[in-house]
Write a protein that holds these residues in place. Structure first.
Motif, PDB file in Angstrom:
ATOM      1  N   VAL A 118       1.081  -1.138  -0.037  1.00  0.00           N
ATOM      2  CA  VAL A 118       0.012   0.108  -0.154  1.00  0.00           C
ATOM      3  C   VAL A 118       1.008   1.151   0.124  1.00  0.00           C
ATOM      4  CG1 VAL A 118      -1.752   1.229   1.341  1.00  0.00           C
ATOM      5  CG2 VAL A 118      -2.025  -0.987   1.065  1.00  0.00           C
ATOM      6  N   GLU A 119       1.997   1.281   0.723  1.00  0.00           N
ATOM      7  CA  GLU A 119       2.841   2.288   1.016  1.00  0.00           C
ATOM      8  C   GLU A 119       3.569   2.679  -0.460  1.00  0.00           C
ATOM      9  OE1 GLU A 119       3.730   4.722   3.042  1.00  0.00           O
ATOM     10  OE2 GLU A 119       2.449   3.885   4.612  1.00  0.00           O
ATOM     11  N   ALA A 120       3.849   1.683  -1.239  1.00  0.00           N
ATOM     12  CA  ALA A 120       4.652   1.702  -2.380  1.00  0.00           C
ATOM     13  C   ALA A 120       3.607   2.128  -3.501  1.00  0.00           C
ATOM     14  CB  ALA A 120       5.166   0.364  -2.786  1.00  0.00           C
ATOM     15  N   LYS A 143      14.052   0.233  -0.777  1.00  0.00           N
ATOM     16  CA  LYS A 143      13.944  -0.200  -2.180  1.00  0.00           C
ATOM     17  C   LYS A 143      14.215   0.859  -3.084  1.00  0.00           C
ATOM     18  CE  LYS A 143      11.732  -4.469  -1.031  1.00  0.00           C
ATOM     19  NZ  LYS A 143      12.401  -5.038  -1.606  1.00  0.00           N
ATOM     20  N   LEU A 144      13.284   1.938  -2.771  1.00  0.00           N
ATOM     21  CA  LEU A 144      13.636   3.091  -3.527  1.00  0.00           C
ATOM     22  C   LEU A 144      15.004   3.864  -3.710  1.00  0.00           C
ATOM     23  CD1 LEU A 144       9.935   4.514  -2.866  1.00  0.00           C
ATOM     24  CD2 LEU A 144      10.696   3.841  -5.195  1.00  0.00           C
ATOM     25  N   ARG A 145      15.617   3.643  -2.600  1.00  0.00           N
ATOM     26  CA  ARG A 145      16.851   4.440  -2.679  1.00  0.00           C
ATOM     27  C   ARG A 145      18.053   3.526  -3.249  1.00  0.00           C
ATOM     28  NH1 ARG A 145      17.368   6.410   3.677  1.00  0.00           N
ATOM     29  NH2 ARG A 145      16.084   8.278   3.751  1.00  0.00           N
ATOM     30  N   ARG A 156      13.490  -7.085  -7.031  1.00  0.00           N
ATOM     31  CA  ARG A 156      12.906  -8.328  -7.566  1.00  0.00           C
ATOM     32  C   ARG A 156      11.869  -8.920  -6.516  1.00  0.00           C
ATOM     33  NH1 ARG A 156      17.818 -11.297 -10.278  1.00  0.00           N
ATOM     34  NH2 ARG A 156      16.198 -12.931 -10.845  1.00  0.00           N
ATOM     35  N   SER A 157      11.501  -7.948  -5.587  1.00  0.00           N
ATOM     36  CA  SER A 157      10.649  -8.425  -4.464  1.00  0.00           C
ATOM     37  C   SER A 157       9.254  -8.503  -5.167  1.00  0.00           C
ATOM     38  CB  SER A 157      10.861  -7.770  -3.153  1.00  0.00           C
ATOM     39  OG  SER A 157      10.212  -6.344  -3.566  1.00  0.00           O
ATOM     40  N   LEU A 158       8.365  -8.916  -4.145  1.00  0.00           N
ATOM     41  CA  LEU A 158       6.930  -8.931  -4.439  1.00  0.00           C
ATOM     42  C   LEU A 158       6.291  -7.356  -4.857  1.00  0.00           C
ATOM     43  CD1 LEU A 158       5.373 -11.104  -1.670  1.00  0.00           C
ATOM     44  CD2 LEU A 158       5.823 -11.759  -4.080  1.00  0.00           C
ATOM     45  N   ILE A 159       6.861  -6.626  -4.256  1.00  0.00           N
ATOM     46  CA  ILE A 159       6.638  -5.023  -4.792  1.00  0.00           C
ATOM     47  C   ILE A 159       7.512  -4.642  -5.588  1.00  0.00           C
ATOM     48  CG2 ILE A 159       5.286  -4.565  -2.650  1.00  0.00           C
ATOM     49  CD1 ILE A 159       7.884  -3.105  -1.859  1.00  0.00           C
ATOM     50  N   ILE A 198       7.985  -0.636  -7.240  1.00  0.00           N
ATOM     51  CA  ILE A 198       9.196  -0.055  -7.026  1.00  0.00           C
ATOM     52  C   ILE A 198       9.968   0.399  -8.250  1.00  0.00           C
ATOM     53  CG2 ILE A 198      11.340  -0.106  -5.910  1.00  0.00           C
ATOM     54  CD1 ILE A 198       9.185   0.237  -4.021  1.00  0.00           C
ATOM     55  N   ASN A 199       9.777  -0.507  -9.422  1.00  0.00           N
ATOM     56  CA  ASN A 199      10.395  -0.206 -10.445  1.00  0.00           C
ATOM     57  C   ASN A 199       9.639   0.722 -11.364  1.00  0.00           C
ATOM     58  OD1 ASN A 199      12.638  -1.967  -9.853  1.00  0.00           O
ATOM     59  ND2 ASN A 199      11.702  -3.648 -10.600  1.00  0.00           N
ATOM     60  N   ARG A 200       8.693   0.652 -11.237  1.00  0.00           N
ATOM     61  CA  ARG A 200       7.719   1.701 -12.027  1.00  0.00           C
ATOM     62  C   ARG A 200       8.013   3.307 -11.349  1.00  0.00           C
ATOM     63  NH1 ARG A 200       1.545   0.655 -12.608  1.00  0.00           N
ATOM     64  NH2 ARG A 200       1.702   2.735 -13.811  1.00  0.00           N
ATOM     65  N   ILE A 201       8.117   3.287 -10.054  1.00  0.00           N
ATOM     66  CA  ILE A 201       8.517   4.473  -9.459  1.00  0.00           C
ATOM     67  C   ILE A 201       9.855   5.181  -9.882  1.00  0.00           C
ATOM     68  CG2 ILE A 201       8.997   5.556  -7.128  1.00  0.00           C
ATOM     69  CD1 ILE A 201       6.851   3.858  -5.950  1.00  0.00           C
TER      70      ILE A 201
END
Length: 139
Positions: A17-19, A49-51, A57-60, A64-67
């Motif tokens: 949800v945070e991501a 993860k964003l940093r 390659r995690s579940l989110i 994360i990669n789209r961000i």
């Protein structure tokens, strides 16, 4: 200056949800034309993860990669962790949002749902500098 809140449905994991909230905030800032951005969140996992320069390659990882792809749009972007207690406005708006099924946007004003909270920003900024304070909740 602008603010936004989005419904997040069918997600049980708060890190997801945070991501997702971060992604929606970054899209909002892109659409408003912000150039220098500080993204704050209370999920240490999502912020780490964003940093990271690595492909996640995690579940989110998809979120994360789209961000990370969108970060190229901004002149500068920084991801900061802030403790849950420092996110009072975001939590006030998120609590109010739980009963709504549509996105809500505020322009040039503080959301009335958060006025009683001392802090005055949820997703705010100007075309040169901006800040996201995001949080999520379960629906």
């Amino acid at each position: 200056m602008g603010s936004c809140a989005y419904p997040v449905k069918y997600v049980r994991d708060l890190t997801t949800v945070e991501a997702y909230a971060c992604l929606k905030g970054v899209v909002f800032l892109e659409e408003m034309g912000f150039g220098e951005v500080i993204v704050e969140g209370d999920s240490i996992t999502a912020i780490k993860k964003l940093r990271s320069p690595e492909n996640d390659r995690s579940l989110i990882g998809v979120i994360i990669n789209r961000i990370k792809e969108k970060t190229r749009i901004f002149r500068s972007i920084e991801f900061r962790y802030i403790p849950l207690g420092a996110n009072e406005v975001a939590h006030a708006v998120a609590a109010w949002r739980r009963g709504c099924n549509s996105s809500t946007f505020w322009m040039e004003e503080t959301p009335s749902e958060a006025e009683s909270v001392e802090e005055t920003e949820f997703v705010t900024g100007s075309p040169r500098n901006s800040e996201i304070r995001g949080t999520g909740g379960r629906k």
